[in-house]
Design a protein around this motif. Structure first.
Motif, short mmCIF file in Angstrom:
data_model
loop_
_atom_site.label_atom_id
_atom_site.label_comp_id
_atom_site.label_asym_id
_atom_site.label_seq_id
_atom_site.Cartn_x
_atom_site.Cartn_y
_atom_site.Cartn_z
N PHE A 171 0.80 -1.22 0.00
CA PHE A 171 0.00 0.00 0.00
C PHE A 171 0.84 1.28 0.00
O PHE A 171 0.27 2.38 0.00
CB PHE A 171 -0.91 0.03 1.24
CG PHE A 171 -2.16 -0.81 1.10
CD1 PHE A 171 -3.05 -0.57 0.06
CD2 PHE A 171 -2.46 -1.81 2.01
CE1 PHE A 171 -4.20 -1.32 -0.07
CE2 PHE A 171 -3.60 -2.57 1.89
CZ PHE A 171 -4.48 -2.33 0.85
N ALA A 172 2.15 1.16 0.03
CA ALA A 172 3.01 2.35 0.09
C ALA A 172 2.88 3.18 -1.19
O ALA A 172 2.35 2.73 -2.21
CB ALA A 172 4.46 1.94 0.29
N THR A 173 3.37 4.42 -1.11
CA THR A 173 3.28 5.33 -2.25
C THR A 173 3.93 4.73 -3.49
O THR A 173 3.41 4.86 -4.61
CB THR A 173 3.94 6.68 -1.91
OG1 THR A 173 3.33 7.20 -0.73
CG2 THR A 173 3.76 7.67 -3.05
N ASP A 174 5.08 4.09 -3.33
CA ASP A 174 5.77 3.46 -4.45
C ASP A 174 5.57 1.95 -4.44
O ASP A 174 6.41 1.20 -4.98
CB ASP A 174 7.26 3.78 -4.41
CG ASP A 174 7.90 3.39 -3.07
OD1 ASP A 174 7.14 3.05 -2.13
OD2 ASP A 174 9.14 3.42 -2.98
N ASN A 178 -0.07 0.87 -5.97
CA ASN A 178 -0.05 2.18 -6.61
C ASN A 178 0.58 2.13 -8.00
O ASN A 178 0.23 2.94 -8.87
CB ASN A 178 0.69 3.19 -5.74
CG ASN A 178 -0.20 3.78 -4.67
OD1 ASN A 178 -1.42 3.84 -4.83
ND2 ASN A 178 0.39 4.20 -3.57
N ASP A 179 1.50 1.22 -8.23
CA ASP A 179 2.05 1.05 -9.57
C ASP A 179 0.98 0.64 -10.56
O ASP A 179 1.00 1.04 -11.73
CB ASP A 179 3.17 0.01 -9.55
CG ASP A 179 4.44 0.52 -8.88
OD1 ASP A 179 4.55 1.76 -8.74
OD2 ASP A 179 5.28 -0.30 -8.50
N LEU A 180 0.02 -0.16 -10.08
CA LEU A 180 -1.09 -0.57 -10.94
C LEU A 180 -2.14 0.53 -11.10
O LEU A 180 -2.78 0.65 -12.15
CB LEU A 180 -1.75 -1.83 -10.37
CG LEU A 180 -0.87 -3.08 -10.27
CD1 LEU A 180 -1.62 -4.20 -9.56
CD2 LEU A 180 -0.43 -3.53 -11.65
N LEU A 181 -2.30 1.35 -10.06
CA LEU A 181 -3.34 2.39 -10.08
C LEU A 181 -2.86 3.71 -10.66
O LEU A 181 -3.68 4.54 -11.07
CB LEU A 181 -3.87 2.63 -8.66
CG LEU A 181 -4.59 1.46 -7.99
CD1 LEU A 181 -4.98 1.83 -6.57
CD2 LEU A 181 -5.82 1.04 -8.79
N ARG A 182 -1.55 3.91 -10.71
CA ARG A 182 -1.01 5.20 -11.16
C ARG A 182 -1.42 5.54 -12.59
O ARG A 182 -1.77 6.70 -12.87
CB ARG A 182 0.51 5.21 -10.99
CG ARG A 182 1.13 6.60 -11.17
CD ARG A 182 2.57 6.64 -10.71
NE ARG A 182 2.67 6.61 -9.24
CZ ARG A 182 3.11 5.58 -8.55
NH1 ARG A 182 3.49 4.46 -9.17
NH2 ARG A 182 3.17 5.63 -7.23
N PRO A 183 -1.40 4.61 -13.54
CA PRO A 183 -1.87 4.96 -14.89
C PRO A 183 -3.32 5.42 -14.94
O PRO A 183 -3.72 6.15 -15.85
CB PRO A 183 -1.67 3.65 -15.67
CG PRO A 183 -0.60 2.92 -14.93
CD PRO A 183 -0.83 3.26 -13.50
N LEU A 184 -4.11 5.00 -13.94
CA LEU A 184 -5.52 5.41 -13.87
C LEU A 184 -5.72 6.69 -13.07
O LEU A 184 -6.84 7.17 -12.92
CB LEU A 184 -6.36 4.30 -13.24
CG LEU A 184 -6.29 2.92 -13.93
CD1 LEU A 184 -7.09 1.90 -13.15
CD2 LEU A 184 -6.82 3.03 -15.36
N GLY A 185 -4.60 7.24 -12.54
CA GLY A 185 -4.69 8.44 -11.74
C GLY A 185 -5.26 8.21 -10.35
O GLY A 185 -5.78 9.14 -9.73
N LEU A 186 -5.17 6.97 -9.84
CA LEU A 186 -5.77 6.62 -8.55
C LEU A 186 -4.72 6.30 -7.49
O LEU A 186 -5.05 5.75 -6.43
CB LEU A 186 -6.70 5.40 -8.71
CG LEU A 186 -7.89 5.59 -9.66
CD1 LEU A 186 -8.65 4.29 -9.80
CD2 LEU A 186 -8.79 6.71 -9.17
#
Length: 334
Positions: A171-174, A178-186
């Motif tokens: 669940f950390a920022t990196d 978040n790697d999976l959700l970052r392209p979705l802006g989430l």
């Protein structure tokens, strides 16, 4: 004319007294004349002694501490009566416009209890029905069934602290999530946001609890008589009706046990809450047991912590008793 000697009369009287004492002992432990479990009771006695010495006596001592203002280093305290309980419960939730449930600064006990109740309500249904669903899938004849069972049970074998550390990294920022959700802006720092910290903790509990309940439900499903399913098929019952009128009623005893254990585990959540976010951020993951730990070992308020423990025991006892009244009164025999 009686030929009994004085010695035989004394022996007969002693035997009668022994029988009366034995009858009184049987009555005290709940045995009838048709039961001869005295040898069994003797086998159980060592376990009772160990239980009393290592569990019952500490519990009674903690109850005594709940009425004391205790100093651990001096090994002594001052009797304060119900002051610890009053301090914990004041102010009551409905005072000050329910501020005690909305802000940890108003009353941390009620705020932590609110967190615990939210956690319990969110976790238990998914743990129970998730475990039942996985058990029904893996109760069928499918290839690699043993591998799937082991995979689902794997989280149960991990300690709560290890699970929390793994998920904190996920669940950390990196982290991976978040790697999976970052392209979705989430992308979001789930563990350090007071709004998302408790739901993240619930995800960890659900992930770890489904496998445990799966094993219990698998055992229950394998004890359901196949004749009941055959009779239902002959009557033209659909898959849903077979589940509703055969599987679910036969799993009533298992469900009772699963629910009681799930409620106890949810109200006593500690390890994953402490390791995942340390009770934070801003007390968002401070559950009742985390608060008890903080009061006792960080602040040295052992009397207040003991009082909190018995309030938690009372809550768990009430919920367990209600479950017993609902499920236990109508046990299923098959």
């Amino acid at each position: 004319m009686s030929t009994e000697s004085p010695e035989s009369t004394v022996q007969s009287s002693a035997d009668e007294h022994s029988q009366s004492y034995l009858s009184a002992l049987r009555s005290w432990v709940g045995l009838t004349k048709d039961q001869n479990n005295l040898v069994g009771m003797l086998f159980v006695l060592p376990n009772v002694i160990v239980f009393s010495g290592f569990m019952l006596l500490p519990v009674l001592y903690a109850f005594y501490l709940s009425f004391m203002e205790w100093n651990l280093f001096l090994g002594e305290g001052t009797y304060v009566g119900l002051e610890n309980y009053v301090t914990i419960l004041t102010p009551l939730p409905w005072e000050n416009n329910w501020a005690a449930l909305r802000s940890p600064t108003a009353n941390l006990w009620w705020f932590s209890l609110r967190n615990t109740v939210i956690y319990t309500v969110g976790v238990i249904p998914l743990q129970v029905f998730g475990g039942l669903g996985v058990a029904m899938l893996l109760n069928k004849s499918i290839r690699g069934k043993g591998i799937y069972r082991a995979a689902y049970f794997m989280p149960v074998m991990l300690s709560g602290a290890a699970s929390a550390v793994i998920w904190r990294w996920l669940f950390a920022t990196d982290g991976v999530i978040n790697d999976l959700l970052r392209p979705l802006g989430l992308a979001h720092n789930w563990a350090t946001d007071p709004v998302t910290a408790l739901p993240s903790l619930m995800v960890i509990a659900i992930w770890g609890g489904i496998g445990f309940n799966m094993i219990l439900y698998l055992a229950g499903l394998q004890n359901v008589p196949e004749e009941l399913y055959e009779a239902a098929r002959l009557d033209g019952a659909t898959r849903w009706y077979r589940f509703r009128h055969v599987t679910w009623p036969c799993l009533r005893n298992t469900t009772f046990f699963v629910l009681v254990m799930a409620i106890i585990g949810a109200f006593q959540v500690f390890g994953i809450a402490l390791a995942f976010a340390g009770g934070g951020p801003y007390y968002a993951t401070t559950t009742v047991v985390v608060l008890i730990y903080e009061r006792a070992f960080n602040q040295g308020a052992f009397g207040e912590a003991a009082a909190m423990s018995f309030l938690l025991f009372l809550i768990i006892f009430v919920f367990s008793y209600l479950q017993y009244k609902h499920f236990g009164a109508n046990e299923v025999d098959y």
